[in-house]
Each structure stands twice: as structure tokens, then as C-alpha cells.
Write an enzyme that holds these catalytic residues in place. Structure first.
Site, PDB file in Angstrom:
ATOM      1  N   ASP A 113       0.845  -1.202   0.000  1.00 45.82           N
ATOM      2  CA  ASP A 113       0.000   0.000   0.000  1.00 45.82           C
ATOM      3  C   ASP A 113       0.874   1.244   0.000  1.00 45.82           C
ATOM      4  O   ASP A 113       2.006   1.215   0.480  1.00 45.82           O
ATOM      5  CB  ASP A 113      -0.836   0.083   1.288  1.00 45.82           C
ATOM      6  CG  ASP A 113      -1.803  -1.059   1.440  1.00 45.82           C
ATOM      7  OD1 ASP A 113      -2.116  -1.707   0.439  1.00 45.82           O
ATOM      8  OD2 ASP A 113      -2.237  -1.279   2.593  1.00 45.82           O
TER       9      ASP A 113
HETATM   10  N1  URA Z   1      -1.301  -5.770   4.099  1.00 45.32           N
HETATM   11  C1  URA Z   1      -1.745  -4.492   4.063  1.00 45.32           C
HETATM   12  O1  URA Z   1      -2.746  -4.160   4.673  1.00 45.32           O
HETATM   13  N2  URA Z   1      -1.029  -3.615   3.342  1.00 45.32           N
HETATM   14  C2  URA Z   1       0.095  -3.914   2.681  1.00 45.32           C
HETATM   15  O2  URA Z   1       0.718  -3.041   2.066  1.00 45.32           O
HETATM   16  C3  URA Z   1       0.536  -5.245   2.725  1.00 45.32           C
HETATM   17  C4  URA Z   1      -0.184  -6.162   3.439  1.00 45.32           C
END
Ligand code: URA
Length: 249
Positions: A113
Site C-alpha cells: 500500500d
Molecule cells: N497488508 C496491508 O494491509 N497492506 C500492505 O501493504 C501489505 C499487506
């Protein structure tokens, strides 16, 4: 034994972003491309595309970029995105400008993310990409999680059970391993990668993730000296920490 791919010199350099086919032919004719100290004169000559080319070939006196078959790790900083669909600067902007003109293109192996930092793998090797992201590989990925509220104490059991259902999904999550580090921080190791998985898992147990950082994929650990925004090309030894060698290789 796998066959070593070969490419015409002009095609290799053009595909690596050094210019159009015509521009790289001019580079060769100007004597600006050398291999093992010898000037290469024929842009049509076929080259074995091996990793060591970046140590043996010079372009304008500078080592050749890593040839196709490139894999790297990036310490993804907060605030950059892995997807063109999201607003904000892209992880590709952290790589050398020429690398953005490569064919095959470099892409991320999975995603983090925008507000997650840490270990992100990138490659131009479709085969490697598919082996790493294949659900059948079950490659463990470890996240350092900081929480808004103290852990309740039952999260490790709930996550390990393999029965937790995330909102809007039809299949339970695979078992995941939680290691509490402090009241409000933990490592969580997943072997799958659903959308916003870590954040949604903690939401499912009444908590909220305030910071998320991935520090490990398989046995490959984000090096402490790799600063946010920096990248490093993976060696064969690094790759062996991520995946066992392919069958028949
Ligand atoms: N889980 C999440 O919530 N975000 C990420 O970037 C990776 C795993």
C-alpha cells in the site's frame, strides 16, 4: 541445463533503454561500447545475455546496467505507490531514468500500500514474478505492525486458525503467524496477499494499524543499511533465499 539467451548487440542495448536501435548503432560505430576491454565494432553481433555482462561491458566508459533477467529489492518509503491507478509518486520513479525505458519492463512483484514501507521486490523476469506471486508458492512475508490499541491476547490464536473471514470475502484466510513484540506492536507473517490484508485482519479483531512495514520475504531480510528509497540488485544467493531453484533448472 537452461539455455543462455542471445540477442543482437543493438537490440540488447535498445531494449535496455540506451536509445533507439539507430542511436545505439551509432554508439557502437563511435567505439563507445567495449567488452572485456576490447571495442565492439559490429552492432549486429549476437551477445550471450548473462549477468556478468554488467561487469564486462562498458558503455561510454560506464558499466552496463544489469541485463535482462534483473531482480532487485527496494526499500519502499511511505507515500509512494506501486500502481499507476493510485495518485502519488510511483516506485518506478526511484529507479534510474533509463530503467523506465526497458523492454521487458520492470514491474513490482506484488504490491505494498501507499502507506506501507519496506521490502518490495521488482523484476523484468515474468517467470520469476509468477513463481513468487503464485498462490501455490505460499511464500511467507513478514510485516512489522504498530497498533492503535493494545493486543487483546487472543489474536495469535484467531489468525493461526485458518478460519478468519474478512468482510466481503468468501474464503477464509490461510493460517497466519502473530508474534507479539510489545503491547501495541507485533510481527505478522502471511503466506498470501489479499487486498489490505494486514489492516483488515486487525480491523476484524477490533484494532487499527497505525504503521505497517514489511521486513522479510522468504528468508530475504531487508538490509538495515538499505535506506528508504534505495534499491539493490539481487544476487543469485539473494534469489535462493526467496525461492528454491525451479525444477529442471
Ligand atoms: N497488508 C496491508 O494491509 N497492506 C500492505 O501493504 C501489505 C499487506
Amino acid at each position: 541445463m537452461s539455455k543462455i539467451p542471445t540477442l543482437r548487440l543493438d537490440r540488447l542495448l535498445a531494449n535496455m533503454g540506451y536509445g533507439s536501435r539507430r542511436e545505439v548503432q551509432q554508439l557502437v560505430h563511435a567505439g563507445l561500447v567495449t567488452l572485456d576491454g576490447e571495442t565492439l565494432e559490429d552492432p549486429d553481433q549476437r551477445m550471450a545475455v548473462t549477468r556478468d555482462l554488467s561487469e564486462r561491458m562498458l558503455i561510454r566508459g560506464k558499466p552496463l546496467d544489469p541485463p535482462p533477467g534483473l531482480a532487485l529489492m527496494l526499500h519502499k518509503p511511505l507515500g509512494v505507490t506501486c500502481s499507476h491507478k493510485e495518485a502519488g509518486p510511483l516506485v518506478y520513479g526511484l529507479l534510474p531514468e533509463r530503467w523506465r525505458r526497458r523492454d521487458p519492463a520492470i514491474s513490482t512483484i506484488g504490491r505494498l500500500d501507499k502507506e506501507t514501507s519496506g521490502l518490495l521486490l521488482m523484476t523484468d523476469d515474468g517467470n520469476l514474478l509468477h513463481r513468487v506471486i503464485s498462490p501455490r508458492t505460499h511464500l511467507p512475508k513478514r510485516y512489522h505492525v504498530t497498533l492503535d490499541r493494545p493486543l487483546r491476547g487472543d489474536e495469535a490464536e484467531i489468525f493461526a486458525a485458518g478460519t478468519l473471514m474478512l468482510e466481503g470475502e468468501e474464503k477464509p484466510l490461510l493460517p497466519a503467524r502473530l508474534e507479539a513484540l510489545a503491547e501495541q506492536s507485533a510481527y505478522l507473517t502471511l503466506t498470501e496477499g489479499r487486498y489490505h490484508q494486514v489492516r483488515r485482519m486487525f480491523a476484524a479483531v477490533g484494532n487499527h494499524v497505525t504503521a505497517l512495514h514489511r521486513d522479510r520475504i522468504g528468508d530475504l531480510i531487508l538490509p538495515g543499511d538499505l535506506e528508504p528509497g534505495q534499491y539493490r540488485v539481487l544476487s543469485e544467493a539473494d534469489l535462493a533465499l526467496i525461492l528454491p531453484p525451479a525444477k529442471g533448472a
